[in-house]
Design an enzyme around this catalytic site. Structure first.
Site, PDB file in Angstrom:
ATOM      1  N   HIS A  42       0.821  -1.218   0.000  1.00 58.02           N
ATOM      2  CA  HIS A  42       0.000   0.000   0.000  1.00 58.02           C
ATOM      3  C   HIS A  42       0.855   1.268   0.000  1.00 58.02           C
ATOM      4  O   HIS A  42       1.629   1.499   0.914  1.00 58.02           O
ATOM      5  CB  HIS A  42      -0.913   0.023   1.226  1.00 58.02           C
ATOM      6  CG  HIS A  42      -2.055   0.976   1.105  1.00 58.02           C
ATOM      7  ND1 HIS A  42      -3.259   0.639   0.535  1.00 58.02           N
ATOM      8  CD2 HIS A  42      -2.176   2.275   1.457  1.00 58.02           C
ATOM      9  CE1 HIS A  42      -4.073   1.679   0.553  1.00 58.02           C
ATOM     10  NE2 HIS A  42      -3.439   2.692   1.113  1.00 58.02           N
ATOM     11  N   ASP A  44       0.315   5.553  -1.103  1.00 55.35           N
ATOM     12  CA  ASP A  44      -0.660   6.576  -1.495  1.00 55.35           C
ATOM     13  C   ASP A  44      -0.071   7.702  -2.335  1.00 55.35           C
ATOM     14  O   ASP A  44      -0.659   8.780  -2.393  1.00 55.35           O
ATOM     15  CB  ASP A  44      -1.328   7.163  -0.247  1.00 55.35           C
ATOM     16  CG  ASP A  44      -2.546   6.355   0.189  1.00 55.35           C
ATOM     17  OD1 ASP A  44      -3.448   6.179  -0.647  1.00 55.35           O
ATOM     18  OD2 ASP A  44      -2.582   5.896   1.338  1.00 55.35           O
ATOM     19  N   GLU A 145      -8.965   1.382  -2.656  1.00 52.38           N
ATOM     20  CA  GLU A 145      -9.078   1.388  -1.197  1.00 52.38           C
ATOM     21  C   GLU A 145     -10.451   1.886  -0.753  1.00 52.38           C
ATOM     22  O   GLU A 145     -10.639   3.068  -0.513  1.00 52.38           O
ATOM     23  CB  GLU A 145      -7.982   2.266  -0.575  1.00 52.38           C
ATOM     24  CG  GLU A 145      -7.943   2.153   0.947  1.00 52.38           C
ATOM     25  CD  GLU A 145      -6.874   3.027   1.582  1.00 52.38           C
ATOM     26  OE1 GLU A 145      -6.432   3.992   0.933  1.00 52.38           O
ATOM     27  OE2 GLU A 145      -6.506   2.747   2.740  1.00 52.38           O
ATOM     28  N   HIS A 172     -13.082   1.806   3.347  1.00 48.24           N
ATOM     29  CA  HIS A 172     -12.089   2.710   3.936  1.00 48.24           C
ATOM     30  C   HIS A 172     -12.665   3.025   5.319  1.00 48.24           C
ATOM     31  O   HIS A 172     -13.079   2.092   6.014  1.00 48.24           O
ATOM     32  CB  HIS A 172     -11.841   3.952   3.065  1.00 48.24           C
ATOM     33  CG  HIS A 172     -10.674   4.745   3.566  1.00 48.24           C
ATOM     34  ND1 HIS A 172     -10.812   5.944   4.220  1.00 48.24           N
ATOM     35  CD2 HIS A 172      -9.358   4.462   3.558  1.00 48.24           C
ATOM     36  CE1 HIS A 172      -9.602   6.369   4.606  1.00 48.24           C
ATOM     37  NE2 HIS A 172      -8.700   5.493   4.210  1.00 48.24           N
ATOM     38  N   HIS A 218      -8.878  -1.982   7.272  1.00 46.38           N
ATOM     39  CA  HIS A 218      -9.965  -0.997   7.416  1.00 46.38           C
ATOM     40  C   HIS A 218     -11.343  -1.583   7.717  1.00 46.38           C
ATOM     41  O   HIS A 218     -12.279  -0.807   7.933  1.00 46.38           O
ATOM     42  CB  HIS A 218     -10.110  -0.092   6.177  1.00 46.38           C
ATOM     43  CG  HIS A 218      -9.095   1.011   6.071  1.00 46.38           C
ATOM     44  ND1 HIS A 218      -9.228   2.208   6.742  1.00 46.38           N
ATOM     45  CD2 HIS A 218      -7.942   1.103   5.371  1.00 46.38           C
ATOM     46  CE1 HIS A 218      -8.192   2.988   6.445  1.00 46.38           C
ATOM     47  NE2 HIS A 218      -7.388   2.338   5.617  1.00 46.38           N
ATOM     48  N   HIS A 239      -2.340  -3.201   4.550  1.00 48.64           N
ATOM     49  CA  HIS A 239      -1.571  -2.270   5.391  1.00 48.64           C
ATOM     50  C   HIS A 239      -2.167  -2.207   6.800  1.00 48.64           C
ATOM     51  O   HIS A 239      -2.896  -1.295   7.137  1.00 48.64           O
ATOM     52  CB  HIS A 239      -1.453  -0.880   4.746  1.00 48.64           C
ATOM     53  CG  HIS A 239      -2.751  -0.180   4.446  1.00 48.64           C
ATOM     54  ND1 HIS A 239      -3.748  -0.720   3.682  1.00 48.64           N
ATOM     55  CD2 HIS A 239      -3.201   1.054   4.805  1.00 48.64           C
ATOM     56  CE1 HIS A 239      -4.750   0.133   3.598  1.00 48.64           C
ATOM     57  NE2 HIS A 239      -4.463   1.213   4.271  1.00 48.64           N
ATOM     58  N   ASP A 308       2.339   2.006   3.791  1.00 46.08           N
ATOM     59  CA  ASP A 308       1.381   3.122   3.856  1.00 46.08           C
ATOM     60  C   ASP A 308       2.074   4.463   3.622  1.00 46.08           C
ATOM     61  O   ASP A 308       1.584   5.512   4.056  1.00 46.08           O
ATOM     62  CB  ASP A 308       0.637   3.126   5.202  1.00 46.08           C
ATOM     63  CG  ASP A 308      -0.798   3.641   5.080  1.00 46.08           C
ATOM     64  OD1 ASP A 308      -1.182   4.076   3.971  1.00 46.08           O
ATOM     65  OD2 ASP A 308      -1.523   3.633   6.096  1.00 46.08           O
TER      66      ASP A 308
HETATM   67 ZN    ZN Z   1      -5.594   3.037   4.556  1.00 43.46          ZN
END
Ligand code: ZN
Ligand code: NAG
Ligand code: NAG
Ligand code: NAG
Ligand code: NAG
Length: 416
Positions: A42, A44, A145, A172, A218, A239, A308
């Protein structure tokens, strides 16, 4: 005089020994990383591209971008061989433009990887990851996600697969019309579905059928357990860290870790300080503690890396950006991890899970796509038309009223 000399020689030898042990561990770590791809679950960076540049790639250069955890020199230094880039859009897009925004994130990931073909290559299978590694390229994979991104539509899920998406995180940090998120395990949100609804189960089976990895980062603990029971294929946590080390509800409790082991799945460990120490400060040793703990509870065969990076405001000292993965590998070697355990965590575990998900997909080859839509009453909202559902009329989209409608719906559910 003689004593002094002896002491000096001793100190020099000592320093030499410490140094050479450190060098030896470093060499060993780099050798392992040259033999096995490091696959991270993961990252971003795509969300940073939207935030900083509204997805205009010509406004930036990934060789020199330095306000992010991730750029090309850092990827090279970190020996990052494969990355699941997150196609993430926030929960406040739910019931609005979540699908469009998600498509734009999928698009920016494809464009990013195409813009630097000397660095990246797109990957949509376990074999693609191995091929990229042989060519010294970083494999680009896509994970969506949050279930809000498919707007309760199996057709949308299937098309995202066709666009190269290979995992869907079921939630999420918001419930969807078919599944509860982790916040229901805190005081800040109320459970709506007691886990997965019937349609939620359809989503999981359809993911099994098409070969999409089911990501349980999540989700609520109830959902973790339900999916571990019903999924036909192994699952991932892309993650998440260990709840026993830091009791944050985003982390994975020990009994679930054991179920992940039974299911041959993987927990890719998150480096976010708040999930690592449950405090604002953390360092590399604290992250290694999560690796040790999960190994102790369920074995190294369920462990992976899920940094992450670029999705969190704080990362540990010693793991400041994606260039630092080798230091974590060195620390695990220092703690007595064997070469095989390290290689499993680096990439072999994820490859095993991915291959099994592909095998389950192939074994379900004769099963037709699920075209039973979510029941209208479970998904009705003012911004959604009702075409296809018999005897219904669509109303105008009045978002300002929507919070009220949602509150009433929730209230009805709680009262019934
Ligand atoms: Zn996340
Ligand atoms: C990026 O592309 C757009 C559209 O072609 C152009 O207007 C803009 O000036 C470009 N920006 C840079 C920094 O090159
Ligand atoms: C980061 O990049 C900006 C713009 O290219 C540059 O002005 C700045 O000096 C860089 N900072 C560092 C720490 O490299
Ligand atoms: C990949 O990199 C290694 C080490 O730098 C090199 O030995 C090898 O030839 C490279 N392979 C390809 C296909 O470029
Ligand atoms: C991390 O912090 C702990 C104290 O919380 C300390 O004992 C440990 O030595 C630190 N590790 C590193 C690598 O700095």
């Amino acid at each position: 005089m003689t004593m002094d000399l002896i002491r000096t020689v001793c100190l020099m030898l000592c320093a030499f020994t410490v140094n050479s042990i450190a060098n030896e561990l470093k060499d060993r770590a780099l050798k392992l990383m040259a033999e096995t791809p490091l696959i991270d679950g993961h990252n971003d960076l795509p969300w940073q591209l939207r935030n900083k540049f509204n997805n205009q790639l010509n406004e930036t250069n990934l060789y020199t971008l330095n306000s992010t955890h991730t750029n090309i020199p850092k990827i090279k230094a970190g020996h990052l061989s494969a990355q699941f880039w997150a196609a993430y859009v926030p929960c406040d897009t739910q019931y609005k433009d979540a699908v469009r925004q998600t498509l734009e994130q999928i698009d920016v990931i494809h464009r990013m990887c195409q813009k630097y073909p000397e660095v990246f290559t797109f990957a949509a299978s376990s074999q693609d990851i191995e091929d990229a590694f042989k060519q010294n390229k970083t494999a680009c994979l896509i994970g969506v996600e949050g279930g809000h991104s498919i707007d309760s539509s199996l057709g949308t899920l299937r098309l995202m697969y066709q666009l190269g998406v290979r995992y869907l995180t079921l939630t999420h940090s918001c419930n969807t019309p078919w599944v509860d998120n982790w916040l229901v395990d805190t005081d800040s949100e109320t459970a709506v579905h007691d886990g997965l609804s019937e349609f939620g189960k359809q989503v999981v089976f359809e993911m099994n059928r098409i070969g999409m990895l089911v990501d349980l980062a999540h989700v609520s603990e109830k959902v973790m357990k339900q999916v571990l029971e019903i999924s036909k294929a192994p699952i991932i946590f892309s993650h998440s860290s260990a709840y026993s080390i830091c009791p944050h509800k985003r982390n994975v409790p020990d009994d679930v870790l054991r179920e992940v082991k039974n299911k041959n799945g993987i927990v890719m460990i998150n480096f976010y300080n708040d999930y690592v120490t449950c405090q604002k400060a953390a360092n590399l040793s604290h992250v290694a503690d999560h690796f040790d703990h999960i190994k102790k509870v369920a074995g190294s065969s369920i462990i992976g890396f899920g940094g992450d990076y670029d999705g969190v405001p704080r990362v540990p000292d010693g793991l400041e950006d994606v260039s630092k993965y080798p230091d974590l590998v060195i620390e695990l070697l220092r703690r007595g991890w064997t070469d095989d355990e390290i290689k499993d965590a680096l990439g072999r575990n994820l490859l095993r899970v991915f291959r099994e998900v592909e095998r389950v997909r192939d074994s379900l080859n004769g099963v037709t796509p699920d075209d039973v839509p979510i029941p209208l009453k479970e998904v009705q909202n003012p911004c959604r038309t009702n075409y296809g559902y018999p005897d219904t009329q669509s109303s105008a989209c009045t978002p300002s009223l929507y919070p009220l409608v949602l509150a009433l719906t929730l209230l009805t559910k709680i009262l019934v």
